[in-house]
Design a protein around this motif. Sequence first.
Motif, short mmCIF file in Angstrom:
data_model
loop_
_atom_site.label_atom_id
_atom_site.label_comp_id
_atom_site.label_asym_id
_atom_site.label_seq_id
_atom_site.Cartn_x
_atom_site.Cartn_y
_atom_site.Cartn_z
N GLY A 105 0.66 -1.43 -0.16
CA GLY A 105 0.17 -0.13 0.13
C GLY A 105 0.86 1.23 -0.13
O GLY A 105 0.63 2.18 -0.77
N PHE A 106 1.69 1.00 0.61
CA PHE A 106 3.01 2.24 0.74
C PHE A 106 3.60 2.63 -0.17
O PHE A 106 3.25 4.05 -0.71
CB PHE A 106 4.46 1.74 2.26
N LEU A 107 3.93 1.30 -1.18
CA LEU A 107 4.26 1.75 -2.29
C LEU A 107 3.39 2.09 -3.62
O LEU A 107 3.73 2.96 -4.14
CB LEU A 107 5.25 0.34 -2.75
N VAL A 108 2.21 1.74 -3.16
CA VAL A 108 1.05 2.02 -4.75
C VAL A 108 1.23 3.40 -3.93
O VAL A 108 1.15 4.26 -5.29
CB VAL A 108 0.08 1.51 -4.49
N LEU A 126 11.42 2.57 -8.10
CA LEU A 126 9.40 1.59 -7.46
C LEU A 126 8.95 0.69 -8.21
O LEU A 126 8.12 0.08 -7.99
CB LEU A 126 8.47 2.79 -7.32
N TRP A 127 8.89 0.54 -9.00
CA TRP A 127 8.14 -0.22 -10.58
C TRP A 127 9.13 -1.74 -10.22
O TRP A 127 8.52 -2.39 -10.46
CB TRP A 127 8.59 0.55 -12.40
N ALA A 128 10.27 -1.72 -10.22
CA ALA A 128 10.52 -2.87 -10.51
C ALA A 128 11.06 -3.04 -8.66
O ALA A 128 10.53 -4.48 -8.47
CB ALA A 128 12.44 -2.48 -10.09
N VAL A 133 7.52 -7.36 -5.48
CA VAL A 133 6.49 -7.51 -4.94
C VAL A 133 5.49 -8.62 -5.01
O VAL A 133 5.09 -10.01 -5.12
CB VAL A 133 5.81 -6.62 -4.43
N GLU A 134 4.89 -7.89 -6.48
CA GLU A 134 4.19 -9.29 -6.95
C GLU A 134 4.44 -10.51 -7.45
O GLU A 134 3.66 -11.28 -7.49
CB GLU A 134 3.61 -8.67 -8.76
N HIS A 152 14.37 -16.72 -12.50
CA HIS A 152 13.90 -15.20 -12.58
C HIS A 152 13.55 -14.35 -11.28
O HIS A 152 13.77 -13.34 -11.93
CB HIS A 152 12.30 -15.34 -13.01
N LEU A 153 14.01 -14.45 -9.84
CA LEU A 153 13.55 -14.52 -9.30
C LEU A 153 15.13 -13.23 -9.01
O LEU A 153 14.47 -12.16 -8.43
CB LEU A 153 13.43 -14.62 -7.70
N ASN A 154 15.69 -14.16 -9.49
CA ASN A 154 17.22 -13.65 -9.13
C ASN A 154 17.32 -12.36 -9.72
O ASN A 154 18.15 -11.19 -9.67
CB ASN A 154 18.48 -14.62 -9.84
N GLY A 155 16.88 -12.29 -11.13
CA GLY A 155 16.75 -11.15 -12.16
C GLY A 155 16.01 -10.26 -11.62
O GLY A 155 16.04 -9.07 -11.67
N ASP A 156 14.58 -10.57 -10.94
CA ASP A 156 14.76 -8.83 -10.00
C ASP A 156 14.84 -8.50 -8.91
O ASP A 156 15.39 -7.13 -9.22
CB ASP A 156 12.92 -9.11 -9.85
N ILE A 157 15.40 -9.84 -8.91
CA ILE A 157 16.51 -9.04 -7.14
C ILE A 157 17.84 -8.38 -7.82
O ILE A 157 18.18 -7.06 -7.19
CB ILE A 157 16.83 -10.17 -6.39
N LYS A 158 17.89 -8.20 -9.17
CA LYS A 158 19.59 -7.81 -9.12
C LYS A 158 18.48 -6.61 -9.71
O LYS A 158 20.02 -5.32 -9.85
CB LYS A 158 19.76 -8.74 -10.37
N ARG A 159 17.62 -6.16 -10.63
CA ARG A 159 17.13 -5.17 -10.86
C ARG A 159 16.59 -4.45 -10.10
O ARG A 159 17.47 -3.06 -9.64
CB ARG A 159 16.08 -5.51 -12.16
N VAL A 160 16.57 -4.29 -8.69
CA VAL A 160 16.09 -3.78 -7.58
C VAL A 160 17.00 -2.99 -6.89
O VAL A 160 17.72 -1.87 -6.84
CB VAL A 160 15.29 -4.41 -6.99
#
Length: 186
Positions: A105-108, A126-128, A133-134, A152-160
């Motif tokens: 909710g805070f991020l939204v 923020l989008w990353a 989260v999703e 895929h999660l590794n890639g998302d974490i790397k991006r963030v």
Amino acid sequence: LPIYIIVVTLTMEQLLKERERQTLRRKLNMVIGVFFSEVGTRLFRDLSRSVVHHEQLRSSLLVTAQWKDSDYAAALNLLKQHELKVNSTLIDINELKQFLVAKRGFLVGLLENQNLLEHEAFTDLLWAVFHLVEELDARESFAGIPHADVEHLNGDIKRVFGYLSHEWILYMQHLKQDYPYLFSLA
């Protein structure tokens, strides 16, 4: 006289635009500060554990009171050149999921802030984070997930982590210059 009026008018217009830009920048830095207070600092700490050989990167990015503008620039340059390797099995992914889902909710709310459209890099962060989260929320369990999902999660974490570390350095530079008492705490 007409040329003088034009020059004065243009000069005043430039001064007003610069003042408006500084006011917007101050407001954006306040929003970024709230992000780091609520989510970013803990997320940065938690995700850094998933970075393979993070101690080497940590020693180069450990901001101190003695840092000068050149040190911040060098740290940002290092982040651009450093090839991050992430292993999500090095962190408690369930705890990360609980933390981020609780902050959804805070991020939204941050994504709804129109002023953030002016700060493209922070909006990308923020989008990353929201995407991570999703992805985490979409999985009931992380035990025995396919290798492709782990990657895929590794890639998302790397991006963030890439966006987050970049914004952290800029935020620390801002605090040191404008709010030294907050800088010492951070």
